[in-house]
Design a protein around this motif. Structure first.
Motif, PDB file in Angstrom:
ATOM      1  N   GLY A 116      20.012  37.044  61.574  1.00 30.00           N
ATOM      2  CA  GLY A 116      21.068  37.246  60.602  1.00 30.00           C
ATOM      3  C   GLY A 116      22.082  36.107  60.737  1.00 30.00           C
ATOM      4  N   GLY A 140      30.536  40.303  67.727  1.00 27.28           N
ATOM      5  CA  GLY A 140      30.937  39.018  68.287  1.00 27.28           C
ATOM      6  C   GLY A 140      31.317  38.027  67.200  1.00 27.28           C
ATOM      7  N   LYS A 150      20.259  42.775  66.223  1.00 27.49           N
ATOM      8  CA  LYS A 150      21.240  43.242  67.203  1.00 27.49           C
ATOM      9  C   LYS A 150      21.780  44.613  66.826  1.00 27.49           C
ATOM     10  CE  LYS A 150      25.405  41.912  69.656  1.00 27.49           C
ATOM     11  NZ  LYS A 150      26.633  41.139  69.703  1.00 27.49           N
ATOM     12  N   GLN A 155      25.270  36.295  61.184  1.00 23.44           N
ATOM     13  CA  GLN A 155      26.130  36.586  62.327  1.00 23.44           C
ATOM     14  C   GLN A 155      26.106  38.069  62.653  1.00 23.44           C
ATOM     15  OE1 GLN A 155      29.547  35.343  59.834  1.00 23.44           O
ATOM     16  NE2 GLN A 155      30.655  36.785  61.141  1.00 23.44           N
ATOM     17  N   ALA A 156      26.627  38.409  63.844  1.00 24.66           N
ATOM     18  CA  ALA A 156      26.744  39.815  64.234  1.00 24.66           C
ATOM     19  C   ALA A 156      28.171  40.256  63.925  1.00 24.66           C
ATOM     20  CB  ALA A 156      26.458  39.967  65.713  1.00 24.66           C
ATOM     21  N   THR A 179      30.145  35.309  66.109  1.00 21.10           N
ATOM     22  CA  THR A 179      30.196  33.866  66.380  1.00 21.10           C
ATOM     23  C   THR A 179      29.183  33.082  65.553  1.00 21.10           C
ATOM     24  OG1 THR A 179      28.543  33.993  68.122  1.00 21.10           O
ATOM     25  CG2 THR A 179      30.853  34.309  68.787  1.00 21.10           C
ATOM     26  N   ALA A 180      28.121  33.708  65.075  1.00 26.10           N
ATOM     27  CA  ALA A 180      27.058  32.997  64.344  1.00 26.10           C
ATOM     28  C   ALA A 180      26.423  31.905  65.204  1.00 26.10           C
ATOM     29  CB  ALA A 180      27.592  32.406  63.032  1.00 26.10           C
ATOM     30  N   ILE A 228      40.861  41.257  74.753  1.00 23.91           N
ATOM     31  CA  ILE A 228      40.652  41.679  73.362  1.00 23.91           C
ATOM     32  C   ILE A 228      41.780  42.653  73.058  1.00 23.91           C
ATOM     33  CG2 ILE A 228      39.195  42.902  71.738  1.00 23.91           C
ATOM     34  CD1 ILE A 228      36.780  42.182  73.233  1.00 23.91           C
TER      35      ILE A 228
HETATM   36  C1  LIG Z   1      34.909  40.820  70.043  1.00 24.99           C
HETATM   37  C2  LIG Z   1      33.911  39.917  70.733  1.00 24.99           C
HETATM   38  C3  LIG Z   1      34.146  38.546  70.780  1.00 24.99           C
HETATM   39  C4  LIG Z   1      33.224  37.720  71.400  1.00 24.99           C
HETATM   40  N1  LIG Z   1      33.481  36.376  71.411  1.00 24.99           N
HETATM   41  C5  LIG Z   1      32.577  35.558  71.992  1.00 24.99           C
HETATM   42  C6  LIG Z   1      32.790  34.153  72.013  1.00 24.99           C
HETATM   43  O1  LIG Z   1      33.796  33.649  71.500  1.00 24.99           O
HETATM   44  N2  LIG Z   1      31.868  33.362  72.616  1.00 24.99           N
HETATM   45  C7  LIG Z   1      30.750  33.881  73.180  1.00 24.99           C
HETATM   46  O2  LIG Z   1      29.940  33.122  73.697  1.00 24.99           O
HETATM   47  N3  LIG Z   1      30.502  35.212  73.169  1.00 24.99           N
HETATM   48  C8  LIG Z   1      31.393  36.037  72.583  1.00 24.99           C
HETATM   49  N4  LIG Z   1      31.161  37.374  72.581  1.00 24.99           N
HETATM   50  C9  LIG Z   1      29.930  37.886  73.197  1.00 24.99           C
HETATM   51  C10 LIG Z   1      28.839  37.866  72.123  1.00 24.99           C
HETATM   52  O3  LIG Z   1      29.062  38.914  71.268  1.00 24.99           O
HETATM   53  C11 LIG Z   1      27.513  38.087  72.757  1.00 24.99           C
HETATM   54  O4  LIG Z   1      27.173  36.974  73.441  1.00 24.99           O
HETATM   55  C12 LIG Z   1      26.413  38.409  71.777  1.00 24.99           C
HETATM   56  O5  LIG Z   1      25.278  38.778  72.459  1.00 24.99           O
HETATM   57  C13 LIG Z   1      26.005  37.319  70.835  1.00 24.99           C
HETATM   58  O6  LIG Z   1      26.975  36.809  70.076  1.00 24.99           O
HETATM   59  P1  LIG Z   1      27.413  37.377  68.644  1.00 24.99           P
HETATM   60  O7  LIG Z   1      27.645  38.810  68.737  1.00 24.99           O
HETATM   61  O8  LIG Z   1      28.518  36.523  68.177  1.00 24.99           O
HETATM   62  O9  LIG Z   1      26.125  37.140  67.722  1.00 24.99           O
HETATM   63  P2  LIG Z   1      25.906  36.085  66.530  1.00 24.99           P
HETATM   64  O10 LIG Z   1      25.677  34.721  67.066  1.00 24.99           O
HETATM   65  O11 LIG Z   1      26.968  36.217  65.485  1.00 24.99           O
HETATM   66  O12 LIG Z   1      24.513  36.695  65.969  1.00 24.99           O
HETATM   67  C14 LIG Z   1      23.755  35.975  65.052  1.00 24.99           C
HETATM   68  C15 LIG Z   1      22.366  36.548  65.003  1.00 24.99           C
HETATM   69  O13 LIG Z   1      21.702  36.375  66.275  1.00 24.99           O
HETATM   70  C16 LIG Z   1      20.855  37.479  66.567  1.00 24.99           C
HETATM   71  N5  LIG Z   1      21.373  38.176  67.762  1.00 24.99           N
HETATM   72  C17 LIG Z   1      22.631  38.157  68.287  1.00 24.99           C
HETATM   73  N6  LIG Z   1      22.708  38.936  69.401  1.00 24.99           N
HETATM   74  C18 LIG Z   1      21.453  39.458  69.574  1.00 24.99           C
HETATM   75  C19 LIG Z   1      20.867  40.348  70.520  1.00 24.99           C
HETATM   76  N7  LIG Z   1      21.592  40.856  71.520  1.00 24.99           N
HETATM   77  N8  LIG Z   1      19.554  40.673  70.378  1.00 24.99           N
HETATM   78  C20 LIG Z   1      18.806  40.153  69.375  1.00 24.99           C
HETATM   79  N9  LIG Z   1      19.298  39.313  68.423  1.00 24.99           N
HETATM   80  C21 LIG Z   1      20.598  38.970  68.527  1.00 24.99           C
HETATM   81  C22 LIG Z   1      20.916  38.388  65.315  1.00 24.99           C
HETATM   82  O14 LIG Z   1      19.916  37.989  64.394  1.00 24.99           O
HETATM   83  C23 LIG Z   1      22.292  38.055  64.746  1.00 24.99           C
HETATM   84  O15 LIG Z   1      22.406  38.293  63.360  1.00 24.99           O
HETATM   85  C24 LIG Z   1      32.047  38.248  71.963  1.00 24.99           C
HETATM   86  C25 LIG Z   1      31.815  39.620  71.916  1.00 24.99           C
HETATM   87  C26 LIG Z   1      32.725  40.428  71.300  1.00 24.99           C
HETATM   88  C27 LIG Z   1      32.438  41.872  71.206  1.00 24.99           C
END
Ligand SMILES: Cc1cc2nc3c(=O)[nH]c(=O)nc-3n(C[C@H](O)[C@H](O)[C@H](O)COP(=O)(O)OP(=O)(O)OC[C@H]3O[C@@H](n4cnc5c(N)ncnc54)[C@H](O)[C@@H]3O)c2cc1C
Length: 262
Positions: A117, A123, A8, A119-120, A125-126, A228
């Motif tokens: 990974g 977001g 990501k 988590q990102a 959230t893992a 936010i």
């Molecule tokens: C401040 C903030 C808070 C948010 N809170 C929420 C929430 O509570 N619930 C919700 O559903 N959404 C939430 N979102 C939206 C969320 O960020 C997006 O849905 C995002 O695409 C995926 O979630 P994450 O960033 O938590 O990724 P995570 O689940 O933390 O990512 C884990 C892994 O997944 C893979 N991955 C994640 N996104 C991508 C991508 N776009 N392309 C390829 N691989 C990827 C990577 O390997 C990454 O390390 C939030 C966004 C922001 C900016």
């Protein structure tokens, strides 16, 4: 072995801006980096390919500028990369993101190992790694800190738990999310950088994924970020000096003065 890595692009932590209308992050034109945890997933994929042979395919879902993280991936050893980009994916929550990525992985086909990974850093959230595994009905191991053994049939790994780690064995195909302890990401080689610079980056849109449009982007997201806000900066703490009894007394007086204690 067919290894797929999900990476990501995230805002460089110093430059987070929120779109007041949609309450989603402004990503266009913002200094962005490869999500730090994904650098470890990439490195692990390349190391497993070096050990077991096979191919590393790296995918990312994001705006057109996200192609930059795919060039980073080529520079350290990815064989193929795909940018999953379409305005229809914008505003996706973790469910819609997991669905979209799982559709792309189905289209690539024959995935033996999927690496994400932990988590990102935006977001946080893992949830996406486990979400992809659920859509693909595939075993998953989260928080992997060491791959003890891996072959085309099975993997034995150490996964982090609160008070240490546990050893888990699984057959392949398998999805793993990795933590920082798992390896030391390599620096891109000159040859790698050259390859990355001239590489053609294929782009897949919603139509290419045979995706159900009601399950992608903001439309397909049962959760949305309602608000936010940047937390107010915390003022410095207060240090109480003196004998224990004096400190306790002064502390109680302070709590009472702040109406935190009757
Ligand atoms: C401040 C903030 C808070 C948010 N809170 C929420 C929430 O509570 N619930 C919700 O559903 N959404 C939430 N979102 C939206 C969320 O960020 C997006 O849905 C995002 O695409 C995926 O979630 P994450 O960033 O938590 O990724 P995570 O689940 O933390 O990512 C884990 C892994 O997944 C893979 N991955 C994640 N996104 C991508 C991508 N776009 N392309 C390829 N691989 C990827 C990577 O390997 C990454 O390390 C939030 C966004 C922001 C900016």
């Amino acid at each position: 072995m067919n290894i797929i890595v999900c990476v990501k692009q995230v805002p460089d932590t110093t430059d987070v801006r929120i779109d007041p209308k949609t309450n989603t992050l402004i990503r266009e034109g913002v200094a962005s980096i490869l999500n730090p945890f994904d650098a470890y997933a990439l490195e692990e994929a390349v190391q497993i390919k070096e050990k077991c042979g096979g191919k590393v395919t790296v995918i990312t879902m994001g705006p057109p500028q996200a192609e930059a993280v795919l060039r980073d991936a080529i520079a350290i050893g990815a064989d193929e990369v795909i940018l999953i980009s379409d305005r229809a994916f914008a505003g996706a929550d973790t469910l819609a993101t997991s669905y979209t990525l799982s559709q792309a992985i189905r289209k690539i086909g024959n995935a033996d190992l999927i690496l994400c990974g932990k988590q990102a850093i935006d977001g946080d959230t893992a949830q996406v790694g486990p979400g992809i595994a659920a859509y693909l009905d595939m075993p998953q191991i989260a928080f992997v800190k060491k791959v003890r053994e891996i072959s085309n049939e099975k993997a034995i790994v150490e996964r982090m738990v609160e008070d240490g780690y546990e050893v888990v064995e699984s057959s392949l195909p398998l999805l793993m999310t990795v933590v920082k302890d798992i390896n030391e990401p390599r620096l891109p080689s000159l040859r790698g950088k050259m390859l990355a610079k001239k590489a053609e980056i294929p782009v897949w849109k919603a139509a290419d994924l045979n995706a159900d449009v009601s399950r992608i982007g903001l439309e397909g997201s049962p959760t949305w970020v309602d608000k936010i806000a940047t937390p107010p900066p915390r003022s410095g703490g207060e240090i109480f000096q003196g004998e224990a009894a004096e400190i306790v007394e002064a502390f109680i007086k302070k709590l009472q003065a702040d109406q935190l204690l009757q």
